[in-house]
Design an enzyme around this catalytic site. Structure first.
Site, mmCIF file in Angstrom:
data_model
loop_
_atom_site.group_PDB
_atom_site.id
_atom_site.type_symbol
_atom_site.label_atom_id
_atom_site.label_comp_id
_atom_site.label_asym_id
_atom_site.label_seq_id
_atom_site.Cartn_x
_atom_site.Cartn_y
_atom_site.Cartn_z
ATOM 1 N N CYS A 2 0.851 -1.186 0.000
ATOM 2 C CA CYS A 2 0.000 0.000 0.000
ATOM 3 C C CYS A 2 0.891 1.242 0.000
ATOM 4 O O CYS A 2 2.095 1.145 0.210
ATOM 5 C CB CYS A 2 -0.912 0.023 1.228
ATOM 6 S SG CYS A 2 -2.040 -1.389 1.332
ATOM 7 N N GLY A 28 -0.997 0.722 -4.978
ATOM 8 C CA GLY A 28 -2.319 0.183 -4.703
ATOM 9 C C GLY A 28 -3.379 0.865 -5.524
ATOM 10 O O GLY A 28 -3.444 2.091 -5.570
ATOM 11 N N ASN A 101 0.769 0.157 5.739
ATOM 12 C CA ASN A 101 1.364 -0.585 4.622
ATOM 13 C C ASN A 101 2.089 -1.780 5.203
ATOM 14 O O ASN A 101 3.005 -1.630 6.017
ATOM 15 C CB ASN A 101 2.343 0.305 3.856
ATOM 16 C CG ASN A 101 3.092 -0.459 2.775
ATOM 17 O OD1 ASN A 101 2.572 -1.402 2.198
ATOM 18 N ND2 ASN A 101 4.315 -0.045 2.500
ATOM 19 N N GLY A 102 1.702 -2.985 4.794
ATOM 20 C CA GLY A 102 2.362 -4.187 5.292
ATOM 21 C C GLY A 102 1.355 -5.261 5.628
ATOM 22 O O GLY A 102 0.231 -5.281 5.117
ATOM 23 N N TYR A 257 10.594 -4.366 -8.024
ATOM 24 C CA TYR A 257 9.322 -4.094 -8.691
ATOM 25 C C TYR A 257 8.463 -3.029 -8.022
ATOM 26 O O TYR A 257 7.908 -2.157 -8.679
ATOM 27 C CB TYR A 257 8.505 -5.398 -8.772
ATOM 28 C CG TYR A 257 7.096 -5.209 -9.293
ATOM 29 C CD1 TYR A 257 6.836 -5.117 -10.658
ATOM 30 C CD2 TYR A 257 6.008 -5.136 -8.419
ATOM 31 C CE1 TYR A 257 5.545 -4.936 -11.142
ATOM 32 C CE2 TYR A 257 4.710 -4.955 -8.900
ATOM 33 C CZ TYR A 257 4.485 -4.861 -10.255
ATOM 34 O OH TYR A 257 3.214 -4.688 -10.719
ATOM 35 N N THR A 303 8.673 -1.480 -15.371
ATOM 36 C CA THR A 303 9.635 -1.626 -14.291
ATOM 37 C C THR A 303 10.966 -2.195 -14.749
ATOM 38 O O THR A 303 12.011 -1.883 -14.186
ATOM 39 C CB THR A 303 9.055 -2.514 -13.171
ATOM 40 O OG1 THR A 303 7.671 -2.222 -13.004
ATOM 41 C CG2 THR A 303 9.779 -2.289 -11.860
ATOM 42 N N ASP A 365 12.053 -8.933 -18.097
ATOM 43 C CA ASP A 365 11.031 -8.570 -17.112
ATOM 44 C C ASP A 365 11.697 -8.405 -15.761
ATOM 45 O O ASP A 365 12.787 -8.948 -15.514
ATOM 46 C CB ASP A 365 9.937 -9.632 -17.035
ATOM 47 C CG ASP A 365 8.587 -9.046 -16.625
ATOM 48 O OD1 ASP A 365 8.557 -7.875 -16.178
ATOM 49 O OD2 ASP A 365 7.574 -9.748 -16.743
ATOM 50 N N ASP A 366 11.049 -7.636 -14.872
ATOM 51 C CA ASP A 366 11.616 -7.458 -13.537
ATOM 52 C C ASP A 366 11.569 -8.749 -12.743
ATOM 53 O O ASP A 366 12.467 -9.055 -11.961
ATOM 54 C CB ASP A 366 10.866 -6.347 -12.780
ATOM 55 C CG ASP A 366 9.368 -6.553 -12.789
ATOM 56 O OD1 ASP A 366 8.875 -7.380 -12.000
ATOM 57 O OD2 ASP A 366 8.677 -5.892 -13.580
#
Length: 504
Positions: A2, A28, A101-102, A257, A303, A365-366
């Site tokens: 988030c 998010g 966030n988490g 990412y 990314t 790609d990442d």
């Protein structure tokens, strides 16, 4: 994953919070929310959707106040519903709002404690609401009517003792100030900075430095693991380490990412780290395929672009943009549900045929998580006329669930889980597949800050840096958060909604 932001100012803050959430939208896209404090009154707006969908002019006009917090969310714990949009609010003590966030890893234990001992009711399935109530209980236990910074820091210290997992938190105490704190391992990022105004200094706390920079705040630095900051409504700053067992183990996937490339996290420039990932990967390709026949390197936007640019340079191969991205489709990795992710890939990317036709193409790609997106993109490259399609991942194989706030819950949904690299290549339809070595990834990121001795690399190596993460826990979250479980939840929400509509 988030995005969070908190601001203490001498002028209206809603527009600055809105602008910061737009910058953090990549963290998010499921819901967004802002709460501001106007003297002792809270003004709140939150709902499902992206920032520009949730907030219109009429909403912004009602968000008056000189301090506030904001949140953008995608669902890991809980479900995708407006009831779980943040910030959350609890009225006692003082009136506290929270953005988190988490992910907490001992949430079931905490729910029992909150009900049986703390006499608190939890109304959603969100671990963020649990965290808010734990802190509220601790603050009520040690706080007084004339709340002091010492009492706030004591409550945070006691909260650290009770909760496990990853958490970067901003909270607002109504009429008093903004609080920010980070878990003792510093798994999720948090920075703060200041901006000078005619009325005095203003302060911002945010998930990433880019949120500060775009609003004219000067980056002061990262909150250290276990550190808390309290900025009162007058602009006085108080900081304290609130955990005796702090050790910096940031999530390495932030650099792969999650974070924007123009952010600085724990003194590491994300863009530079991604460039170094490309150098490491090029060297591995030259070791394994010294006589390679790669004609062109093409990134899978966005990314992976820095890694792909540097990889192409060190291979001595042309770099080309082969896919054009529709900017109005969200990040497919963080979309809830496999069906939505599948539908979005071809709407999101369109190949430039001339860059593929008759060529041996190396896609970069990442990372490769579920593998279904890679499979579709490889098929698109072949349809565009590529002779051979190779793919390189700037990250190692993702073989294990992430339990710290990233939506990788079920191991059997990870393409690398239980498969060799040859089997993965066959599954996604690549002529050849190469992954970054974990040691190379660590070195590429660590070079930006050698003081960091250990990163959380659990999705790559299965080693979790916190307690309470065993097989029982992993099995439980797999059952709760797999795509099949989400599909069942979404179906249930749809049925309930239809019943409510029919009964109205």
């Amino acid at each position: 994953m988030c995005g969070i932001v908190g601001i203490v100012s001498h002028q209206a803050v809603a527009q600055t919070i809105y602008d910061s959430l737009l910058v953090l939208q990549h963290r998010g896209q499921d819901s967004a929310g802002i709460v501001v404090c106007d003297h002792n009154k809270l003004n709140l707006r939150k709902g499902n959707g992206q920032v520009s969908d949730v907030f219109h002019t009429r909403h912004m006009l009602n968000l008056t106040g000189t301090m506030g917090i904001g949140h953008v969310r995608y669902p890991t714990a809980g479900c995708s519903s407006s009831a779980e949009a943040q910030p959350f609010y609890v009225n006692s003590p003082y009136g506290i709002t929270l953005a988190h966030n988490g992910n907490l890893t001992n949430v079931e234990q905490l729910k029992g404690e909150l009900y049986q001992s703390d006499l608190r009711h939890i109304n959603t399935e969100s671990d963020s609401e649990v965290l808010l109530n734990v802190f509220a209980h601790e603050l009520a236990s040690c706080g007084s009517l004339n709340l002091t910074p010492d009492e706030i820091f004591t409550a945070i210290t006691e909260t650290h003792k009770r909760i496990e997992g990853a958490y970067a938190v901003v909270m607002m105490l109504t009429g008093k100030g903004i609080i920010g704190f980070r878990d003792p391992r510093g798994i999720r990022p948090m920075v703060y900075g200041k901006r000078e105004s005619a009325q005095g200094n203003e302060y911002m706390i945010a998930s990433e430095s880019v949120a500060l920079q775009t609003s004219g705040f000067e980056l002061i630095g990262d909150l250290q693991p276990g550190e808390a900051i309290y900025i009162d409504s007058s602009g006085n700053v108080h900081r304290r380490l609130c955990s005796a067992s702090s050790k910096l183990n940031p999530c390495i996937f932030e650099y792969v990412y999650l974070a924007r490339p123009d952010s600085i996290i724990d003194d590491i420039y994300v863009y530079k780290a991604r460039l170094r990932m490309g150098v490491k990967l090029a060297r591995k390709i030259l070791r394994q395929m010294p006589q390679h026949d790669i004609d062109v390197v093409i990134p899978i936007p966005d990314t992976s672009r820095p890694a792909a640019i540097e990889l192409a340079f060190h291979l001595g191969v042309k770099f080309r943009e082969g896919f054009i991205k529709n900017r109005y489709i969200g990040r497919t990795f963080i979309m809830p549900g496999q069906t939505m992710r599948k539908k979005s890939v071809r709407r999101k990317l369109n190949p430039i045929d001339i860059e593929f036709k008759g060529k041996n193409v190396l896609l970069v790609d990442d990372s490769i998580v579920r593998g279904t997106t890679s499979k579709q993109i490889i098929q698109m490259a072949r349809e565009a006329g590529a002779r051979k399609v190779y793919i390189a991942s700037a990250a190692p194989p993702v073989r294990y669930p992430n339990v710290y706030g990233i939506d990788m819950p079920a191991a059997n949904e990870l393409v690398a889980h239980g498969r060799s690299e040859a089997e993965i290549a066959e599954f996604i339809g690549a002529d050849w597949l190469i992954y970054q070595e974990l040691d190379d990834l660590i070195d590429a990121v660590q070079k930006g800050n050698r003081r960091i001795k250990k990163f959380d690399c659990s999705c790559f190596d299965g080693k979790y840096v916190t307690k309470t993460v065993g097989n029982d826990y992993l099995d439980k979250i797999s059952n709760l958060r797999s795509d099949s479980a989400k599909a069942a939840t979404d179906e249930q929400i749809t049925v309930v909604g239809m019943e409510l509509h029919n009964n109205a």
